[in-house]
Design a protein around this motif. Sequence first.
Motif, PDB file in Angstrom:
ATOM      1  N   LEU A 249       0.827  -1.199   0.000  1.00 38.47           N
ATOM      2  CA  LEU A 249       0.000   0.000   0.000  1.00 38.47           C
ATOM      3  C   LEU A 249       0.867   1.257   0.000  1.00 38.47           C
ATOM      4  O   LEU A 249       0.604   2.210  -0.770  1.00 38.47           O
ATOM      5  CB  LEU A 249      -0.926  -0.014   1.220  1.00 38.47           C
ATOM      6  N   GLU A 250       1.903   1.294   0.808  1.00 32.23           N
ATOM      7  CA  GLU A 250       2.770   2.472   0.847  1.00 32.23           C
ATOM      8  C   GLU A 250       3.547   2.638  -0.464  1.00 32.23           C
ATOM      9  O   GLU A 250       3.785   3.762  -0.922  1.00 32.23           O
ATOM     10  CB  GLU A 250       3.745   2.365   2.025  1.00 32.23           C
ATOM     11  N   THR A 251       3.930   1.510  -1.063  1.00 28.06           N
ATOM     12  CA  THR A 251       4.622   1.592  -2.358  1.00 28.06           C
ATOM     13  C   THR A 251       3.722   2.200  -3.421  1.00 28.06           C
ATOM     14  O   THR A 251       4.152   3.063  -4.210  1.00 28.06           O
ATOM     15  CB  THR A 251       5.076   0.193  -2.789  1.00 28.06           C
ATOM     16  N   THR A 252       2.477   1.771  -3.440  1.00 28.98           N
ATOM     17  CA  THR A 252       1.526   2.309  -4.415  1.00 28.98           C
ATOM     18  C   THR A 252       1.293   3.797  -4.172  1.00 28.98           C
ATOM     19  O   THR A 252       1.225   4.592  -5.122  1.00 28.98           O
ATOM     20  CB  THR A 252       0.202   1.553  -4.350  1.00 28.98           C
ATOM     21  N   ARG A 253       1.175   4.192  -2.939  1.00 29.45           N
ATOM     22  CA  ARG A 253       0.988   5.607  -2.616  1.00 29.45           C
ATOM     23  C   ARG A 253       2.200   6.437  -3.038  1.00 29.45           C
ATOM     24  O   ARG A 253       2.046   7.548  -3.578  1.00 29.45           O
ATOM     25  CB  ARG A 253       0.738   5.768  -1.118  1.00 29.45           C
ATOM     26  N   SER A 254       3.404   5.939  -2.798  1.00 28.31           N
ATOM     27  CA  SER A 254       4.612   6.687  -3.170  1.00 28.31           C
ATOM     28  C   SER A 254       4.712   6.868  -4.682  1.00 28.31           C
ATOM     29  O   SER A 254       5.222   7.890  -5.159  1.00 28.31           O
ATOM     30  CB  SER A 254       5.850   5.978  -2.631  1.00 28.31           C
ATOM     31  N   GLN A 255       4.242   5.879  -5.427  1.00 27.99           N
ATOM     32  CA  GLN A 255       4.263   5.993  -6.887  1.00 27.99           C
ATOM     33  C   GLN A 255       3.203   6.963  -7.400  1.00 27.99           C
ATOM     34  O   GLN A 255       3.372   7.571  -8.458  1.00 27.99           O
ATOM     35  CB  GLN A 255       4.052   4.613  -7.520  1.00 27.99           C
ATOM     36  N   ALA A 256       2.118   7.127  -6.660  1.00 30.29           N
ATOM     37  CA  ALA A 256       1.027   7.997  -7.100  1.00 30.29           C
ATOM     38  C   ALA A 256       1.264   9.462  -6.751  1.00 30.29           C
ATOM     39  O   ALA A 256       0.722  10.353  -7.425  1.00 30.29           O
ATOM     40  CB  ALA A 256      -0.292   7.528  -6.489  1.00 30.29           C
ATOM     41  N   GLU A 257       2.047   9.737  -5.720  1.00 31.02           N
ATOM     42  CA  GLU A 257       2.201  11.111  -5.264  1.00 31.02           C
ATOM     43  C   GLU A 257       2.789  12.056  -6.327  1.00 31.02           C
ATOM     44  O   GLU A 257       2.287  13.172  -6.510  1.00 31.02           O
ATOM     45  CB  GLU A 257       3.076  11.132  -3.999  1.00 31.02           C
TER      46      GLU A 257
END
Length: 495
Positions: A249-257
């Motif tokens: 989940l954190e990886t996906t968020r970091s890629q979306a920011e």
Amino acid sequence: MKLPTVPSLLLACLGGAGLLSACTTVGTDYAGPPVTPQAAGFARAGTPDMPATPADSKALAHWWTELGDPLLDQLVDRALQANPNLALASARVRQARASLRSEQANGKPKGSATALAAHAHLPTLGSGSGNDSGGDGGNNDSLSIPSSLNLYSVGFDASWEIDLFGGQRRATEAAGAAAEAAEARLADAQLSLVAEVAQAYVNLRSTQAQVALSNAAIERQQRSLELALRRVKAGTASELDITRLQGQLETTRSQAEPLGAQLDAYRDELAMLVGVAPGALDAELGADPANAAAVPLPPASVAVGDPTAMLRRRPDIRAAERTLAQRQAQIGQAQAARFPKLSLMGLIGIGGTHVSDLTHLDDYSAIIAPQLSWNVLDFGRVNANIEQSQGVRDEAEAQYRIAVLGALRDAEDALSRFRQRRTSVATIARAKATADRAAVLTAARQRAGTASLIDVLDTERQQLTAEQNLAQAQAALTNDFIALQKALGLGWRGS
């Protein structure tokens, strides 16, 4: 001789000089651009879905409408009306056209009318007394001149430098070619602007699609994490599963920011191209990526035309060719300085010391004065100017050849990229369908207890990657279509 016959004489002289000026024009007439190589690759560009045949000129003039996006059409129209760079190019066109009108006027006679009313005060002049030697007595004679007088006159004068050897005609020819080159540069600016607007719009829609995919993946992963937390409390899942879910989940968020900053950049770029302040288009372009329009896709069939037609369409090539014509005419303009110049001046006027003298039309003054001048001692200045003009002309020809070769290369590269990109998009679409199917099967196996959480996370990651790859590939395909249209010179036309 009456007054009306004098203008007739002046006109007759001017007319005869005009016939004389039409006899000779120095310099070499422009015979068109040099022969350039054709694009051999165009012969292999004709595939069933990319026919190498000329397309309809009206459709080519507005190629971006083939993307089928009404908002993009509106943005292009607004940019063509309000972009500051186009205003700059349009101002240069007006300057070039005014320069042409000025050169055309320089080849015609010049005339002016004058009127004079003057009062002069002079010293008093007179003669003294004298004695007659004959002894008859003395006579005192005196002569006085008025100490002041008035002067009134009206007149008309005309002059004309006869263009004996065509120097002025060559200057007018050069100015006309320069005006046409400015118009071609304006068309080139319009073509580039349309391409920039379309590419910025496609990049915006692509980024919005990626944001929407990332947000959907984040929501899905959050639900999986919440379900895993409930299973941990029930004793059917481990803390390791929670850690893995949180990490993904954190990886996906970091890629979306970073995508949010890209969205703002593309919105601001479109606003600048349209000629409005940053943020003015945000509402039109959609604030919610989930509800944004999809990336516009190119048509299934694209007509690429032939190389000869492309060379006629590309405005940068037209500008280079017109500049070459301008430089050729300027050689003749410089050569005309070697030869004599003939000027013709005419003057007619009436006047006197009283206002009533202006009504005496039969009492006039008239002058007709031809003048021949020849600069026979210039110490090589004229020859140096001619050599300089020839060098400038050769430079323009080299620039034209460079423009043609560059255009052919652009077209070949754009055709190749577009053709390969369509194959790549089809391959990525099949990979995305496979990833979707794998995610569905793995989720079913997990519910049946035959697949682990690691397997589910791995297939979901692959699915998200495939979805993003497809969105990026589709945007790249449309951008390649835009680049192809620009390379072929299929831009906006005012006619």
